[in-house]
Design an enzyme around this catalytic site. Sequence first.
Site, PDB file in Angstrom:
ATOM      1  N   GLU A  11       0.819  -1.223   0.000  1.00 15.07           N
ATOM      2  CA  GLU A  11       0.000   0.000   0.000  1.00 15.07           C
ATOM      3  C   GLU A  11       0.848   1.267   0.000  1.00 15.07           C
ATOM      4  O   GLU A  11       0.541   2.237  -0.692  1.00 15.07           O
ATOM      5  CB  GLU A  11      -0.954   0.007   1.203  1.00 15.07           C
TER       6      GLU A  11
ATOM      7  N   HIS B 276     -10.568  -5.221   9.932  1.00 19.13           N
ATOM      8  CA  HIS B 276     -11.227  -5.084   8.623  1.00 19.13           C
ATOM      9  C   HIS B 276     -12.556  -4.343   8.734  1.00 19.13           C
ATOM     10  O   HIS B 276     -13.416  -4.499   7.885  1.00 19.13           O
ATOM     11  CB  HIS B 276     -11.486  -6.460   7.988  1.00 19.13           C
TER      12      HIS B 276
END
Lengths: 325, 319
Positions: free
Chosen positions: A60, A129
């Site tokens: 990322e 998450h």
Amino acid sequence: MKDIRYIFAIKEAMEEEMDRDENVFLIGEDVGLAGGSFGASKGLYEKFGPDRIVDTPISELGFTSLAAGAASCGLRPIVEIMFMDFVTCCMDSIVNQIAKMRYMFGNQYTVPIVIRMPEGGGLNAGPQHSQCLEAWFAHVPGLKVVMAANPYDVKGLLKSAIRDENPVIFIENKTLHAMKGSIPEEEYLIPIGKADVKREGTDVTVVSASRLVNESLKAADLLSKEGISVEVVDLRTIQPWDRETVFTSIAKTHRLVVAHEAVKQFGFGAEIAAAVAEEILDELDAPIMRVGAPFVPASYSLEKYYVPGAEDVKKAVLATMERTF
Amino acid sequence: MGKPSKEKMIEMYRAMVKIRKTEQKLMEVFSNGEILGFLHVSIGQEAAPVGICSHLTEADYIATTHRGHGHAIAKGIDLKMAMAELFGKKAGYCLGRSGSMHLADKSRGIMGANGIVGAGIPIATGAAFAAKYKKTDQVAVATFGEGATGEGAFHEALNFAAIKKLPIVYLCENNGWAEFSPMSIHAPVQSVTKRALAYDIPAVSVANDVLEIYEEAGKAVERARKGEGPTLIEVRSERWYGHYVGDAQKYRGKENVAQAMAKDCLLNFEKGLLESKVLKKQDIEKINTDLDAEIEEAVRFARECPYPEVSEMMEGLYL
């Protein structure tokens, strides 16, 4: 008008902007061959090819900073972060680099970049998450932060974000991906920085964004049966937020509830409550109430009790109705 | 590629002296309190930026580091505007907002020094991505120290660049010190070239010698321009003055510093130019005198320029 799901409205926005401007490209994990882990780019790889729908290693920080470099050299990247939680891996890129590049370099570089990411619960995906971290980015000068509550909004806002010359953190909500809604056949844009009054009312203003807008609308329905008229203001943009629309609504209702899915402490609702207290406290007839998740990591097995919803908004509205200065 | 022409060598010598003298001047005005914050000088490391930038055009990109004055000068930055920025003046490249650690000149492809170690590496990789995307023949260069090779940003960028065969040169100036720690503390390898193996990126390690660097950089830039992908060059460099100006380097020992200073890339180049009669003593004196005047003029300009107004602080955050 046509009916469309939220996730396909995202796809349409990206596709239309890529058709319009060849400098727009999408980059992220599994966005190409796989069509996006939530399906947002389904079919785009086949249409635009690997040069414009760019699959990346799981990295990322690397691909977000790469997008920053590409944006400073004239491209307009859309970065997809698979889950908002993973944005923690690229905070240097977003906070130290992207947010500051324009100002820090004396306006020499502009960084037109959109960083899309889905937040929130709904998949029982647990602590890493399910987070809602919009307040972090709203706290960093140089970023815009946009949150869309339905298919119509997500398409119009995303198209505006892609055309914006500033970096935009574009936050989706996982439970909204399957939501259906009506959108025009023809092209439309929704301006960034403008709130939307989703329902008019006279007794209480609920200021909200993303999924909690829809929960607040449900609460408003329930409360109308009890004779309470709720005005629901969808911020649409968290930074810079639309003070005028919020303050105008409070001047009418004299009561305020702020509602978000993120944990209540230090959420964007706190900024709104503080700004109201600073600037128009005398308009209020009762204390401000906040709705947000409890201050613990998102729960796996108890998610339905963790994530705030219409009942929580209803309770907060009733609480402010019961109080008076 | 081979050796540079006589004219090119003179140009390179001039650039190295310019870096050395500018930074010596910066140390002086920093100790006077005329420039603020932190100052990181690259004295002793002038060969690397000059060796690579001799192959670049203004259209090529370079992303540099907190120790980035040398790269900016070698890439042709305007000294007056750069000095004004270091003095925090409105006439500076960044309108006096950012100082030494953020020197940038878009018109010459200087994408900015960076206050975060390793952060420029993926940004330069993004510039290379843009060049390939637009099908130009531009090349990007990422400069960094060996300390940055412990960062994820380094590995993530190299991995992606290798997969996509991006037109980029990774220039690592290995001066042996990651801030205050020697390489033996933070890396299992003693040459950064070994790091590149994992990404199938060709890598070479060269001495702190401008002609050697020039030769390897030439091959790397050519490879990039031809679309053959990234190269990593490690320059075994020397840091003379500590992590920042004012760092007493107590962790290092005087002998180690003296050894570093003895390997003077500028003096060695100068000797070579004299021996090979590319330059005469008078030429060298003239180059030095001319640069002294240019640097003095830049300092005078920076001193005389106004600071930004407080009322301007809120301008330009969003476009």
